[in-house]
Design a protein around this motif. Sequence first.
Motif, short mmCIF file in Angstrom:
data_model
loop_
_atom_site.label_atom_id
_atom_site.label_comp_id
_atom_site.label_asym_id
_atom_site.label_seq_id
_atom_site.Cartn_x
_atom_site.Cartn_y
_atom_site.Cartn_z
N GLU A 389 0.81 -1.23 0.00
CA GLU A 389 0.00 0.00 0.00
C GLU A 389 0.84 1.27 0.00
O GLU A 389 0.34 2.35 -0.34
N LEU A 390 2.12 1.15 0.34
CA LEU A 390 3.01 2.32 0.32
C LEU A 390 3.72 2.46 -1.03
O LEU A 390 4.52 3.38 -1.22
N GLY A 391 3.44 1.53 -1.94
CA GLY A 391 4.09 1.56 -3.24
C GLY A 391 5.45 0.90 -3.25
O GLY A 391 6.19 1.02 -4.23
N GLU A 392 5.79 0.19 -2.19
CA GLU A 392 7.10 -0.48 -2.10
C GLU A 392 7.01 -1.89 -2.66
O GLU A 392 6.03 -2.62 -2.41
N GLN A 393 8.05 -2.29 -3.41
CA GLN A 393 8.05 -3.62 -3.99
C GLN A 393 8.15 -4.68 -2.89
O GLN A 393 8.92 -4.54 -1.95
N VAL A 394 7.33 -5.74 -3.04
CA VAL A 394 7.33 -6.80 -2.02
C VAL A 394 8.13 -8.00 -2.53
O VAL A 394 8.48 -8.09 -3.71
N ALA A 395 8.41 -8.92 -1.64
CA ALA A 395 9.21 -10.10 -1.98
C ALA A 395 8.41 -11.08 -2.84
O ALA A 395 7.17 -11.04 -2.86
N PRO A 396 9.09 -11.97 -3.59
CA PRO A 396 8.38 -13.00 -4.36
C PRO A 396 7.41 -13.78 -3.47
O PRO A 396 7.68 -14.02 -2.30
N HIS A 397 6.27 -14.13 -4.04
CA HIS A 397 5.19 -14.89 -3.39
C HIS A 397 4.39 -14.07 -2.38
O HIS A 397 3.43 -14.57 -1.81
N GLU A 398 4.78 -12.80 -2.17
CA GLU A 398 4.00 -11.96 -1.27
C GLU A 398 2.94 -11.22 -2.08
O GLU A 398 3.21 -10.67 -3.15
N GLY A 400 0.35 -8.42 -3.29
CA GLY A 400 0.23 -6.97 -3.31
C GLY A 400 -0.46 -6.56 -4.60
O GLY A 400 -1.06 -7.39 -5.29
N GLU A 401 -0.38 -5.26 -4.93
CA GLU A 401 -0.99 -4.78 -6.17
C GLU A 401 0.01 -4.87 -7.31
O GLU A 401 1.17 -4.49 -7.17
N ILE A 402 -0.43 -5.40 -8.45
CA ILE A 402 0.43 -5.49 -9.63
C ILE A 402 0.45 -4.14 -10.34
O ILE A 402 -0.60 -3.55 -10.61
N ILE A 403 1.66 -3.65 -10.62
CA ILE A 403 1.79 -2.41 -11.40
C ILE A 403 2.68 -2.70 -12.61
O ILE A 403 3.53 -3.59 -12.58
N VAL A 404 2.45 -1.96 -13.69
CA VAL A 404 3.16 -2.23 -14.95
C VAL A 404 3.63 -0.93 -15.59
O VAL A 404 3.08 0.14 -15.36
N LYS A 405 4.65 -1.07 -16.43
CA LYS A 405 5.19 0.07 -17.18
C LYS A 405 5.62 -0.43 -18.55
O LYS A 405 6.21 -1.51 -18.66
N GLY A 406 5.31 0.31 -19.61
CA GLY A 406 5.70 -0.11 -20.95
C GLY A 406 5.17 0.83 -22.01
O GLY A 406 4.36 1.73 -21.72
N TYR A 430 -1.00 1.60 -12.06
CA TYR A 430 -1.50 0.80 -10.93
C TYR A 430 -2.78 0.11 -11.38
O TYR A 430 -3.78 0.76 -11.65
N THR A 431 -2.72 -1.22 -11.48
CA THR A 431 -3.80 -1.97 -12.15
C THR A 431 -5.03 -2.21 -11.29
O THR A 431 -6.11 -2.47 -11.81
N GLY A 432 -4.88 -2.16 -9.96
CA GLY A 432 -6.01 -2.49 -9.09
C GLY A 432 -6.20 -3.99 -8.94
O GLY A 432 -7.14 -4.44 -8.30
N ASP A 433 -5.27 -4.78 -9.51
CA ASP A 433 -5.35 -6.24 -9.40
C ASP A 433 -4.34 -6.74 -8.38
O ASP A 433 -3.17 -6.32 -8.38
N LYS A 449 -8.58 -5.98 -6.63
CA LYS A 449 -8.53 -5.38 -5.30
C LYS A 449 -9.94 -5.18 -4.75
O LYS A 449 -10.24 -5.48 -3.59
N LYS A 450 -10.82 -4.71 -5.61
CA LYS A 450 -12.19 -4.40 -5.17
C LYS A 450 -13.05 -5.64 -4.98
O LYS A 450 -14.10 -5.59 -4.36
N ASP A 451 -12.62 -6.79 -5.58
CA ASP A 451 -13.42 -8.02 -5.48
C ASP A 451 -13.07 -8.86 -4.26
O ASP A 451 -13.77 -9.83 -3.96
N MET A 452 -11.97 -8.51 -3.60
CA MET A 452 -11.57 -9.29 -2.43
C MET A 452 -12.67 -9.25 -1.36
O MET A 452 -13.27 -8.21 -1.10
N ILE A 453 -12.95 -10.42 -0.80
CA ILE A 453 -13.98 -10.54 0.24
C ILE A 453 -13.30 -10.60 1.60
O ILE A 453 -12.31 -11.33 1.77
N ILE A 454 -13.79 -9.83 2.54
CA ILE A 454 -13.25 -9.92 3.92
C ILE A 454 -14.34 -10.53 4.79
O ILE A 454 -15.34 -9.89 5.13
N ALA A 455 -14.16 -11.82 5.10
CA ALA A 455 -15.15 -12.57 5.87
C ALA A 455 -14.56 -12.93 7.23
O ALA A 455 -13.55 -13.62 7.32
N SER A 456 -15.18 -12.40 8.29
CA SER A 456 -14.70 -12.64 9.67
C SER A 456 -13.21 -12.29 9.81
O SER A 456 -12.46 -12.96 10.52
#
Length: 555
Positions: A389-398, A400-406, A430-433, A449-456
């Motif tokens: 959420e801070l825009g910092e790259q996370v480690a493999p398998h962690e 987060g939000e996918i961002i792309v450039k091209g 910032y793709t929102g995915d 990101k918007k489809d994630m369900i937070i249950a309990s």
Amino acid sequence: MSNDPWTKNYPEGIEPHLEYPSQLISDFLKNSTEQFPNHNAIYYFGKKITYKDLIKQAYKFANLLKEKGVKPGDRVAIMLPNIPQYVYCYYGVLFMGGIVVQTNPLYVERELEYHLKDSGAKTIVVLDLVYSRVKAVKEKVALENIFTTSIQDHLPFIKKLLYPLVQKIKKGPYTRLDKEQVLSLKQELEQSSDKPVNSPSKPDDVAVLQYTGGTTGVSKGVMLTHMNLVSNTIQCQTWVKVKKGQGSVLAVVPLFHVYGMTTCMNFSIASGAVVNLIPKFEVDSLLKLIESQKPTIFPGAPTLYQGIINHPKVNQTDLSSIECCISGSAPLPVSTQQKFEELTNGKLVEGYGLSEASPVVIANPVWGHRIEGSIGIPWPNTESKVVNELGEQVAPHEIGEIIVKGPQVMKGYWNQPEETAAVLKDGWLYTGDMGYMDNKGYFYIVDRKKDMIIASGYNVYPREIEEVLYKHPAVKEAIVLGVPDKYRGETVKAYIVRKKGSNVTDEALNQYCRSNLASYKVPRIYEFRDELPKSMVGKILRRVLAEEHAATLEE
């Protein structure tokens, strides 16, 4: 970019960095016409149009627009299904320096009014069958030029004679249009000059306004430049390893959708290939076309492939011409991929893209190492990473939000600088995915990101549950979403379309899911439907289901 882990997994012959000519997207049609003037560019219900005839029609439309007062930079809406008129009107707009406004023929009046007002389009090409919607809004949006055209205009002679009769049988009496302030595209083009037109546009100018689906609010006009589209087309050619002047593309994905525009139309025209136009997805006619025309490339969405797999005549049809399919627009269930490849002996790989990126940014190698369940690796000249959420790259398998450039990433949203600034940061989109990257550079979508369900308090990703449901032998289609729950905050609801002849119950599916998922991920509500709401590209519309569920709570 060469240090990125995914470049080691590029198939032989594909370089991680490509050179892109500084040109307009319409130059592809000029180039292919020079190289292959007598090759077929379009196949449409038996009608064949060569490259030299296609470019003449495009030039005629460009000259017609100029004659009607349309100027470079003006927006021109094209509200057509996959018919030849779409192709030459698209390139005609670009030849005269205009901007194509992609317009869904299924828009209702409210959507169309917003679309035309927002884009500022004063000219529209519309299918006669949906002209009434344009008529209803034309005064509100101050349209100056309305060109109408018919599905029958490019049908072979016999089919053209039969068309009014078929329409009468299917949809009631075939009525001719009222002619007030409406121009017949066919008649106007007959009088127009096919003199070549040189566009004043520059490669970095906007070529297309591609409106988003509006799933996260108001639909936005994505500004795609000529170079955005040129880059993504060349990336697509490189990934598929197409040979110029060869190949045949099946265009059942709507061309007004960004995926169909790039992977079916622009890809075919740039490659000197044939594009087989199909205005409506009907499995019977699609199977006949595959058998007769032997298409080699079939871009699509999972529901298209599933429709073919589940058709009773599929085992009686020769599908062996299909060599390559890239699935987009929605997650590709592994079971669908496996069954389709068994039927065709071709390759079906999952890719990933979005309107804001022309659209493709990541895909599994067609002719190299792929991983089931992964969306693949970034395309040439494309960077991607996963951030917190801070825009910092996370480690493999962690996650987060996918961002792309091209080079395929949009210029921004039309007249929406704040929305643009929210998703474009330092060149990164910032793709929102939500997803993650593995150690080899393969990416995985967990969910939007918007489809994630937070249950309990637990994060639940619908895609994981859908993958499990699709593996059940009685399930034809499935989609999962979070619905309000007083105790859990949100709870998991599954919408199911059973396979023909199945009467599987919610109790049976519940037991099956409990043996394959952690308890907090198991759907608490099952709803069985005969069909699910879908977009024109075949994407199941989660938003529509959520709105329907919300309406039941208000009753």
